[in-house]
Design an enzyme around this catalytic site. Structure first.
Site, PDB file in Angstrom:
ATOM      1  N   ASP A  46       0.851  -1.563  -0.123  1.00 40.94           N
ATOM      2  CA  ASP A  46       0.315  -0.005  -0.362  1.00 40.94           C
ATOM      3  C   ASP A  46       0.767   1.086  -0.010  1.00 40.94           C
ATOM      4  O   ASP A  46       1.431   1.116   0.646  1.00 40.94           O
ATOM      5  CB  ASP A  46      -0.613  -0.018   1.322  1.00 40.94           C
ATOM      6  CG  ASP A  46      -2.093   1.120   1.067  1.00 40.94           C
ATOM      7  OD1 ASP A  46      -2.946   0.099   1.779  1.00 40.94           O
ATOM      8  OD2 ASP A  46      -1.529   2.256   1.728  1.00 40.94           O
TER       9      ASP A  46
ATOM     10  N   ASN B  43      -2.301  13.276  -4.319  1.00 38.85           N
ATOM     11  CA  ASN B  43      -3.678  13.462  -5.225  1.00 38.85           C
ATOM     12  C   ASN B  43      -4.511  14.696  -5.333  1.00 38.85           C
ATOM     13  O   ASN B  43      -4.335  15.928  -6.161  1.00 38.85           O
ATOM     14  CB  ASN B  43      -4.853  12.694  -4.976  1.00 38.85           C
ATOM     15  CG  ASN B  43      -5.193  11.404  -5.952  1.00 38.85           C
ATOM     16  OD1 ASN B  43      -4.658  11.033  -6.895  1.00 38.85           O
ATOM     17  ND2 ASN B  43      -5.603  10.171  -5.281  1.00 38.85           N
TER      18      ASN B  43
ATOM     19  N   ASP C 285      -2.398   9.378 -10.574  1.00 34.15           N
ATOM     20  CA  ASP C 285      -2.580   7.435 -11.795  1.00 34.15           C
ATOM     21  C   ASP C 285      -1.106   7.816 -12.485  1.00 34.15           C
ATOM     22  O   ASP C 285      -0.706   6.058 -12.654  1.00 34.15           O
ATOM     23  CB  ASP C 285      -3.651   8.158 -12.969  1.00 34.15           C
ATOM     24  CG  ASP C 285      -4.606   8.343 -12.978  1.00 34.15           C
ATOM     25  OD1 ASP C 285      -5.164   7.690 -11.435  1.00 34.15           O
ATOM     26  OD2 ASP C 285      -5.990   8.362 -13.292  1.00 34.15           O
TER      27      ASP C 285
ATOM     28  N   GLU D 125      -5.578   2.750  -3.922  1.00 36.05           N
ATOM     29  CA  GLU D 125      -3.321   2.913  -4.257  1.00 36.05           C
ATOM     30  C   GLU D 125      -2.715   1.140  -3.402  1.00 36.05           C
ATOM     31  O   GLU D 125      -1.508   1.234  -3.144  1.00 36.05           O
ATOM     32  CB  GLU D 125      -3.155   4.021  -3.912  1.00 36.05           C
ATOM     33  CG  GLU D 125      -2.155   3.348  -1.927  1.00 36.05           C
ATOM     34  CD  GLU D 125      -3.956   3.412  -1.655  1.00 36.05           C
ATOM     35  OE1 GLU D 125      -4.832   2.942  -2.063  1.00 36.05           O
ATOM     36  OE2 GLU D 125      -4.375   4.152   0.136  1.00 36.05           O
TER      37      GLU D 125
HETATM   38  N1  LIG Z   1      -5.001   9.571  -8.582  1.00 38.28           N
HETATM   39  C1  LIG Z   1      -6.050   8.249  -8.107  1.00 38.28           C
HETATM   40  N2  LIG Z   1      -6.046   7.964  -6.774  1.00 38.28           N
HETATM   41  C2  LIG Z   1      -6.298   6.765  -6.764  1.00 38.28           C
HETATM   42  C3  LIG Z   1      -7.263   5.866  -7.190  1.00 38.28           C
HETATM   43  N3  LIG Z   1      -7.811   5.106  -6.583  1.00 38.28           N
HETATM   44  C4  LIG Z   1      -7.716   5.111  -5.586  1.00 38.28           C
HETATM   45  N4  LIG Z   1      -7.191   6.439  -5.320  1.00 38.28           N
HETATM   46  C5  LIG Z   1      -6.682   7.383  -3.944  1.00 38.28           C
HETATM   47  O1  LIG Z   1      -6.223   7.110  -3.608  1.00 38.28           O
HETATM   48  C6  LIG Z   1      -6.309   7.598  -2.038  1.00 38.28           C
HETATM   49  C7  LIG Z   1      -6.241   6.802  -0.801  1.00 38.28           C
HETATM   50  O2  LIG Z   1      -5.778   7.392   0.421  1.00 38.28           O
HETATM   51  P1  LIG Z   1      -5.235   6.839   1.957  1.00 38.28           P
HETATM   52  O3  LIG Z   1      -6.420   5.333   1.856  1.00 38.28           O
HETATM   53  O4  LIG Z   1      -6.040   7.886   2.883  1.00 38.28           O
HETATM   54  O5  LIG Z   1      -4.476   6.369   1.853  1.00 38.28           O
HETATM   55  P2  LIG Z   1      -3.077   7.303   2.364  1.00 38.28           P
HETATM   56  O6  LIG Z   1      -3.026   8.737   1.913  1.00 38.28           O
HETATM   57  O7  LIG Z   1      -2.191   5.842   0.954  1.00 38.28           O
HETATM   58  O8  LIG Z   1      -2.748   6.816   3.657  1.00 38.28           O
HETATM   59  P3  LIG Z   1      -1.915   5.451   3.883  1.00 38.28           P
HETATM   60  O9  LIG Z   1      -2.065   4.100   3.169  1.00 38.28           O
HETATM   61  O10 LIG Z   1      -2.434   5.793   5.545  1.00 38.28           O
HETATM   62  O11 LIG Z   1      -0.441   5.816   3.789  1.00 38.28           O
HETATM   63  C8  LIG Z   1      -7.458   8.151  -1.734  1.00 38.28           C
HETATM   64  O12 LIG Z   1      -7.713  10.087  -2.191  1.00 38.28           O
HETATM   65  C9  LIG Z   1      -8.197   7.933  -2.918  1.00 38.28           C
HETATM   66  O13 LIG Z   1      -9.192   8.687  -3.466  1.00 38.28           O
HETATM   67  C10 LIG Z   1      -7.305   5.416  -8.677  1.00 38.28           C
HETATM   68  O14 LIG Z   1      -7.241   4.878  -9.838  1.00 38.28           O
HETATM   69  N5  LIG Z   1      -6.448   6.881  -9.451  1.00 38.28           N
END
Ligand SMILES: Nc1nc2c(ncn2[C@@H]2O[C@H](COP(=O)(O)OP(=O)(O)OP(=O)(O)O)[C@@H](O)[C@H]2O)c(=O)[nH]1
Length: 355
Positions: A219, A227, A236, A262
């Site tokens: 992860d 983002n 992306d 992610e």
């Molecule tokens: N650009 C993009 N963002 C995505 C996609 N799928 C999910 N996300 C984003 O991934 C982010 C995941 O955020 P969190 O689950 O808070 O995780 P994090 O910010 O990595 O925090 P930690 O995992 O705790 O380190 C969210 O903002 C989603 O919108 C995608 O296909 N493209």
């Protein structure tokens, strides 16, 4: 479907180009035959046909109009079949060449169904009308029986070759379309990684089903910030770069799946935990060195936290993923950018992993 249409269109273009060359050569060969037997009108017709096929060949180049090339070929075949039948008679067999135009027209995807039905109706009426006319009027030129028979056999062979080509072409289209749909059904469109459905399938396949495998739940850290600060398209790009890194750090037989957002799940078949730890460590370290270049020229670096576990023989994937998820959660809570093993209660020490 834009990705699926490209290869089909390319193979269609090549088929049209191939037909233009082959039929052009056949018509070239007919010019001296008809000129020698005094059927000058057909010899002249063949010269026009050669020009038409030359034009179709030119239009079937990558920048050309393939549909126009196909129409020119179809029109030439139709007119040629009618003209030759009227000129030298039904027994010459040239009318056979009109028959394959029916499946070609009906299977063509470039025209609406009503237009295709209309064209096929015209071909059918022309064919029946030609038969009716030929049974009541003698041909304009009389050829020897031997030459007529040779022409008829030639047309029959062409008829069968045309049906074989049509059948092969549509078989290829169905196989290609099936493969592409299968690929799309099992692949994440953004990164090209396997999707959950496919991973669930491969996790139960032998030999993974009867030997120990390992799972890495990976992860990205603070991806939401990426983002929020740089926008979704940079996010992306980061996901794509991350996936490339996952591929680089694993073997051909391993399976990399986008588990969601992610989060990527890597299945290492027939792998014991010692090797899996090494892979996880290598992966963490190589992601740390990975960067994405922003439009401003600035380099954006990322890190990953990995939850590691084993997948026992016959164990449900979901149960192992749950363990990996717990290990991952511990890794996030302990500061991120690290590997956590579900079988130990502490982060895996680097020294232990490098042996
Ligand atoms: N650009 C993009 N963002 C995505 C996609 N799928 C999910 N996300 C984003 O991934 C982010 C995941 O955020 P969190 O689950 O808070 O995780 P994090 O910010 O990595 O925090 P930690 O995992 O705790 O380190 C969210 O903002 C989603 O919108 C995608 O296909 N493209």
């Amino acid at each position: 479907m834009s990705t699926t249409a490209q290869p089909l269109h390319e193979s269609y273009r090549l088929l049209i180009r191939f037909c233009a060359v082959v039929v052009c050569l056949v018509h070239l060969a007919f010019i001296p035959i008809f000129a020698g037997t005094g059927v000058h009108a057909l010899a002249a017709g063949n010269v026009l046909s050669v020009l038409a096929y030359g034009y179709a060949y030119w239009q079937s180049r990558p920048q050309g109009n393939v549909r126009l090339a196909a129409d020119v070929i179809a029109l030439e075949i139709g007119l040629h079949a009618v003209a030759a039948t009227l000129a030298i008679g039904w027994s010459s067999g040239f009318h056979y060449l009109m028959i394959p135009m029916v499946p070609v027209c009906m299977l063509s995807a470039t025209r609406p169904r009503a237009a295709r039905m209309g064209i096929v109706l015209c071909i059918s009426l022309a064919y029946i009308g030609l038969r009716f006319w030929s049974s009541r009027h003698p041909p304009f030129y009389r050829l020897s029986d031997g030459l007529l028979q040779a022409l008829e056999y030639g047309c029959l062979v062409t008829l069968f070759l045309a049906f074989i080509t049509i059948a092969l072409r549509y078989h290829d289209i169905i196989v290609e379309a099936h493969e592409m749909l299968r690929h799309e059904a099992f692949t994440d469109p953004l990164t090209g990684a396997l999707n959950r459905r496919r991973l669930a399938q491969v996790a139960t396949l032998p030999p993974a089903a009867d030997t120990h495998s390992a799972l890495l739940l990976c992860d990205l850290d603070h991806f939401k910030l990426v983002n929020d600060q740089y926008g979704h398209s940079v996010g992306d790009q980061v996901l794509q770069a991350f996936y490339r890194q996952l591929l680089e750090c694993t073997r051909g037989g391993d399976h990399v799946c986008r588990w969601g957002g992610e989060e990527f799940l890597v299945l290492l078949p027939q792998t014991d935990m010692a090797v899996a730890r090494m892979v996880a460590y290598r992966l963490r370290a190589s992601v740390e060195r990975t960067s994405v270049r922003l439009l401003s020229g600035e380099l954006l670096f990322i890190t990953v936290t990995v939850g590691l576990t084993h997948l026992g023989p016959g164990e449900p994937l979901q149960a192992a993923v749950h363990r990996a998820d717990e290990a991952l959660y511990r890794g996030k809570a302990a500061g991120r950018n690290q590997v956590q093993d579900s079988t130990v209660e502490r982060p895996v020490p680097v020294a232990e992993l490098q042996v």
